[in-house]
Design a protein around this motif. Sequence first.
Motif, short mmCIF file in Angstrom:
data_model
loop_
_atom_site.label_atom_id
_atom_site.label_comp_id
_atom_site.label_asym_id
_atom_site.label_seq_id
_atom_site.Cartn_x
_atom_site.Cartn_y
_atom_site.Cartn_z
N PHE A 143 42.68 46.93 41.48
CA PHE A 143 42.88 45.52 41.12
C PHE A 143 43.32 45.37 39.66
O PHE A 143 44.09 44.46 39.33
CB PHE A 143 41.60 44.71 41.37
N THR A 144 42.84 46.26 38.80
CA THR A 144 43.29 46.25 37.40
C THR A 144 44.78 46.58 37.33
O THR A 144 45.54 45.92 36.60
CB THR A 144 42.50 47.26 36.56
N ASP A 168 38.67 39.31 43.24
CA ASP A 168 38.53 40.67 43.76
C ASP A 168 38.12 41.65 42.66
O ASP A 168 37.32 42.56 42.88
CB ASP A 168 39.84 41.14 44.40
N TRP A 169 38.69 41.46 41.48
CA TRP A 169 38.40 42.31 40.33
C TRP A 169 36.92 42.20 39.94
O TRP A 169 36.26 43.20 39.68
CB TRP A 169 39.31 41.91 39.18
N LEU A 228 43.23 37.87 42.56
CA LEU A 228 42.98 39.17 41.93
C LEU A 228 41.76 39.13 41.03
O LEU A 228 40.99 40.11 40.95
CB LEU A 228 44.21 39.62 41.13
N LEU A 250 46.99 46.14 39.71
CA LEU A 250 47.73 45.01 40.28
C LEU A 250 47.83 43.86 39.27
O LEU A 250 48.85 43.17 39.20
CB LEU A 250 47.04 44.53 41.56
N LEU A 268 38.30 50.48 43.77
CA LEU A 268 38.81 49.11 43.93
C LEU A 268 39.06 48.45 42.58
O LEU A 268 40.06 47.75 42.39
CB LEU A 268 37.81 48.27 44.73
#
Length: 216
Positions: free
Chosen positions: A111-112, A92-93, A89, A114, A107
Amino acid sequence: MSSFFNLDNPFFTGLNKIVDAFFLSIIFLVTCIPIITIGPALTALYYATAKSLRRDRGYISKEYFKAFKMNFGQGVVSGLVVILASFILYIDWNYAKGLKSNVGVILFSIFTALFVILFCVSIYLFPVLSRFKTKTLHLFKTSFLMSMRHLPSTILMAIIVLFFVLLVYLFRIPILFAPALCALLVSFLMERIFKKYIPQKEEEEESNGVDEWYLE
């Protein structure tokens, strides 16, 4: 004057709790050194805190290593899953953060969110493991459902954890007592939640000699 030197008075009781919190935190930190053992270490920290530090049942070191050993395998797996998921994560973040477009904003927000969900689930994950016997997949599912169902308590526990993380980050020294003290404060909210999932026995039912300290 004699009452002051009574070991059962509030002053000595509080002092003893502080020493126990320091001792428990040191044990926790030492058993976290291999990194992969952070799962069983967090499980044992909560168990020893809720049972010994808070309710004075058993010896802290004995209860800690009992829980550490009992939940070692599942604790390692659960801890590694959380670490791996956090790492993915985070990558990806950062990637989404660097995108200069509407897609990047979307996105980044996903991701934040998640990250926040994973953090909330992690707060419940190891206390649940310390108390209930369940398969790893169901452990994550249960922790997620509890975190959402008891959202106000989840938010309060998240604030407590983040406060101690920030305290350690800024001053370092509090790391010697912060783990146990943080677990202690969390336990007041967590134990209230756990009681809702533990079947209550009728007064006439026998406990078969089992110390049901978690019902207090």
